[in-house]
Design a protein around this motif. Structure first.
Motif, short mmCIF file in Angstrom:
data_model
loop_
_atom_site.label_atom_id
_atom_site.label_comp_id
_atom_site.label_asym_id
_atom_site.label_seq_id
_atom_site.Cartn_x
_atom_site.Cartn_y
_atom_site.Cartn_z
N LEU A 129 56.39 2.03 12.27
CA LEU A 129 57.29 3.11 12.65
C LEU A 129 58.68 2.58 13.01
O LEU A 129 59.70 3.16 12.62
CB LEU A 129 56.71 3.89 13.82
CG LEU A 129 55.45 4.72 13.52
CD1 LEU A 129 54.91 5.36 14.80
CD2 LEU A 129 55.75 5.79 12.47
N LEU A 130 58.71 1.47 13.75
CA LEU A 130 60.01 0.88 14.10
C LEU A 130 60.76 0.43 12.86
O LEU A 130 61.98 0.63 12.75
CB LEU A 130 59.80 -0.30 15.05
CG LEU A 130 59.29 0.05 16.46
CD1 LEU A 130 59.03 -1.22 17.27
CD2 LEU A 130 60.29 0.95 17.18
N TYR A 131 60.04 -0.17 11.93
CA TYR A 131 60.73 -0.63 10.71
C TYR A 131 61.20 0.55 9.87
O TYR A 131 62.27 0.48 9.24
CB TYR A 131 59.80 -1.50 9.87
CG TYR A 131 60.47 -1.99 8.61
CD1 TYR A 131 61.42 -3.01 8.66
CD2 TYR A 131 60.18 -1.40 7.38
CE1 TYR A 131 62.06 -3.44 7.52
CE2 TYR A 131 60.82 -1.84 6.23
CZ TYR A 131 61.75 -2.85 6.30
OH TYR A 131 62.40 -3.26 5.16
N LEU A 132 60.45 1.64 9.84
CA LEU A 132 60.88 2.81 9.10
C LEU A 132 62.20 3.35 9.65
O LEU A 132 63.14 3.65 8.88
CB LEU A 132 59.81 3.90 9.16
CG LEU A 132 60.13 5.22 8.45
CD1 LEU A 132 60.35 4.99 6.96
CD2 LEU A 132 59.04 6.24 8.69
N ALA A 133 62.30 3.46 10.97
CA ALA A 133 63.55 3.92 11.58
C ALA A 133 64.69 2.94 11.30
O ALA A 133 65.82 3.34 10.98
CB ALA A 133 63.36 4.09 13.08
N PHE A 179 58.28 -9.32 12.14
CA PHE A 179 57.03 -8.62 12.47
C PHE A 179 55.81 -9.41 11.99
O PHE A 179 54.78 -9.45 12.68
CB PHE A 179 57.03 -7.23 11.84
CG PHE A 179 57.98 -6.27 12.48
CD1 PHE A 179 58.49 -6.52 13.74
CD2 PHE A 179 58.36 -5.09 11.84
CE1 PHE A 179 59.37 -5.64 14.35
CE2 PHE A 179 59.23 -4.20 12.43
CZ PHE A 179 59.73 -4.49 13.69
N ALA A 180 55.93 -10.02 10.82
CA ALA A 180 54.81 -10.82 10.31
C ALA A 180 54.52 -12.01 11.22
O ALA A 180 53.35 -12.33 11.51
CB ALA A 180 55.11 -11.30 8.90
N LEU A 181 55.55 -12.67 11.72
CA LEU A 181 55.34 -13.79 12.64
C LEU A 181 54.71 -13.32 13.95
O LEU A 181 53.83 -14.00 14.51
CB LEU A 181 56.68 -14.49 12.92
CG LEU A 181 57.28 -15.27 11.74
CD1 LEU A 181 58.66 -15.81 12.12
CD2 LEU A 181 56.36 -16.40 11.33
N VAL A 210 49.38 -2.10 17.10
CA VAL A 210 50.63 -2.85 17.01
C VAL A 210 51.22 -2.74 15.61
O VAL A 210 52.43 -2.60 15.42
CB VAL A 210 50.39 -4.33 17.40
CG1 VAL A 210 51.64 -5.17 17.12
CG2 VAL A 210 50.02 -4.43 18.87
N VAL A 211 50.35 -2.81 14.60
CA VAL A 211 50.82 -2.70 13.22
C VAL A 211 51.46 -1.32 12.98
O VAL A 211 52.54 -1.22 12.35
CB VAL A 211 49.66 -2.94 12.24
CG1 VAL A 211 50.08 -2.60 10.82
CG2 VAL A 211 49.18 -4.39 12.32
N LEU A 212 50.82 -0.28 13.46
CA LEU A 212 51.39 1.06 13.28
C LEU A 212 52.72 1.20 14.01
O LEU A 212 53.66 1.80 13.49
CB LEU A 212 50.40 2.11 13.78
CG LEU A 212 49.11 2.26 12.97
CD1 LEU A 212 48.19 3.29 13.62
CD2 LEU A 212 49.41 2.66 11.53
N LEU A 213 52.80 0.64 15.23
CA LEU A 213 54.05 0.72 15.98
C LEU A 213 55.17 -0.02 15.24
O LEU A 213 56.30 0.48 15.13
CB LEU A 213 53.85 0.13 17.37
CG LEU A 213 55.11 0.08 18.27
CD1 LEU A 213 55.65 1.49 18.49
CD2 LEU A 213 54.80 -0.62 19.59
#
Length: 431
Positions: free
Chosen positions: A274-278, A247-249, A268-271
């Motif tokens: 959320l994806l990383y939380l799941a 995600f950082a890249l 994009v950061v918020l999305l």
């Protein structure tokens, strides 16, 4: 031919010459009450209550006390109907409970109660080791926060004496000191919590049978599994960190290309968050039983992760819910214990003067962090270990193995160290 009340005038071919008497109810003897002699046929008189009970296909036991049997048969939840005046038939007996849990598939209350009983059954070993690990992890953070609070106090006083002074250099230095303390705390936590989890799991494995174990013995039995335990935790850390790097890249590429506005970049950061939380919750759940598999079954890092995946796969949402609820409970309890010390330490660090206030602030913050972690560490480790046992009982009928061993240990009168070998599947060599 015969009418059924007399002997047959002729014997069919192939039959013996002497035949039993024909079917019929003989007259009762005048000297014997109907049904009183063994094997006596039923008479024409009224039946006694004993005879009525004997002929009834569904009856209560003549010695059955009201409300169910005292030995556990017919308890609600262990059969279709109770064994008593309101039902009939036998139901399985209550599961034995030699230690911190009943030896049957566990409910949520059994798991939480067992985790608490783990602490109460071995308070010196469990709380003592947890306090050491929590103190080692809390001290670096407390020291960093004490430096930051002292710098904030200096900056506030300088702003009153010289409003034009900014004083950002000291703040930057202390922020670096605090983050350095946080990084040091994370490194120490990685080592201390990993070791603590292994030792607590070994204590839990014996406590299920009602046995106790000292901290020294638990360490002696666990230290051989530490390389595999660290390897498993390291692999799990890689699984958690890789998506963050990806995600950082992606964010760096999007920001460098300038293809998104500021609002689009925030979206994009918020999305991604959320994806990383799941993602993190999913893998935290499916690999949540790997530590008990390493310690109790003697598996390697990869095999333990695979074993946890297999155990959780059939009951993902239940395991996820129990782990999440446990995290919320211990978080609330830890906050209740930690927040008062942290607040008092913060006030002293900001409003106090001299090195003494900074030292007192650091001590209070460290004490609060230690108390909170000292409770949360064993509860989380206990819940993970009991969930592991529950999943094996549900998917492998492991409760039958535990019950058989518990009966033998009860006969011997003590819990032998060989009880630890029961956790390994049949045919698995001792590590």
């Amino acid at each position: 031919m015969s009418d059924g009340h007399g002997p047959s005038p002729e014997t069919p071919p192939g039959w013996a010459a002497e035949q039993p008497p024909p079917y019929g109810a003989p007259q009762p003897s005048p000297w014997t009450a109907p049904g009183s002699a063994p094997g006596a046929p039923r008479g024409d008189g009224p039946e006694t209550p004993h005879q009525q009970a004997a002929h009834s296909p569904y009856t209560t036991h003549p010695q059955q006390p009201p409300g169910g049997r005292p030995d556990g048969y017919g308890q609600q939840g262990y059969g279709p109907q109770g064994y008593g005046p309101q039902g009939y038939g036998y139901a399985p007996p209550a599961a034995p409970r030699p230690g911190i849990i009943p030896l049957r598939p566990l409910r949520l209350g059994d798991i939480l109660d067992g985790a608490i009983k783990l602490v109460r059954s071995n308070p010196k070993a469990v709380l003592g080791l947890s306090a050491v690990a929590a103190l080692l992890a809390s001290v670096p953070v407390a020291v960093g926060q004490a430096f930051l609070l002292g710098s904030m106090r200096t900056a506030i006083r300088d702003s009153f004496t010289d409003p034009t002074a900014v004083g950002t250099t000291g703040l930057y230095d202390d922020f670096l000191a605090q983050y350095g303390g946080t990084l040091a705390s994370l490194a120490i936590s990685f080592v201390a919590v990993t070791i603590l989890t292994g030792v607590l799991t070994r204590i839990l494995g014996r406590a299920v049978f009602g046995g106790s174990i000292t901290a020294g013995e638990a360490w002696r039995l666990t230290r051989g599994r530490l390389p595999a335990l660290f390897g498993m935790v390291g692999l799990l850390a890689v699984v958690m960190v890789v998506p963050v790097l990806v995600f950082a890249l992606i964010l760096w590429a999007l920001a460098g290309a300038g293809s998104l506005s500021e609002g689009g970049l925030i979206g994009v950061v918020l999305l991604m968050a959320l994806l990383y939380l799941a993602y993190a919750l999913y893998f935290r759940t499916v690999f949540g039983l790997a530590s008990p598999a390493v310690v109790l079954e003697g598996l390697g890092p990869v095999a333990a992760l695979r074993r946890s995946w297999e155990l959780v796969r059939g009951d993902f949402w239940r395991v996820f819910g129990i782990l999440l609820l446990t995290s919320l409970i211990v978080g609330v309890v830890a906050s209740i214990l930690q927040v008062p010390f942290t607040m008092v330490g913060t006030v002293l660090g900001v409003l106090g003067s001299g090195a003494g206030s900074a030292i007192v602030a650091a001590v209070l913050i460290a004490v609060g962090g230690t108390l909170g972690a000292m409770i949360s560490y064993p509860i989380e480790a206990g819940v993970a270990g009991l969930l592991y046992a529950d999943r094996r009982m549900r998917s492998e009928a492991f409760d039958l193995v535990l019950q058989t061993a518990a009966v033998e240990q009860q006969r011997q009168g003590w819990v032998h160290a060989s009880a630890d070998d029961l956790w390994r599947p049949t045919g698995t060599p001792r590590p």
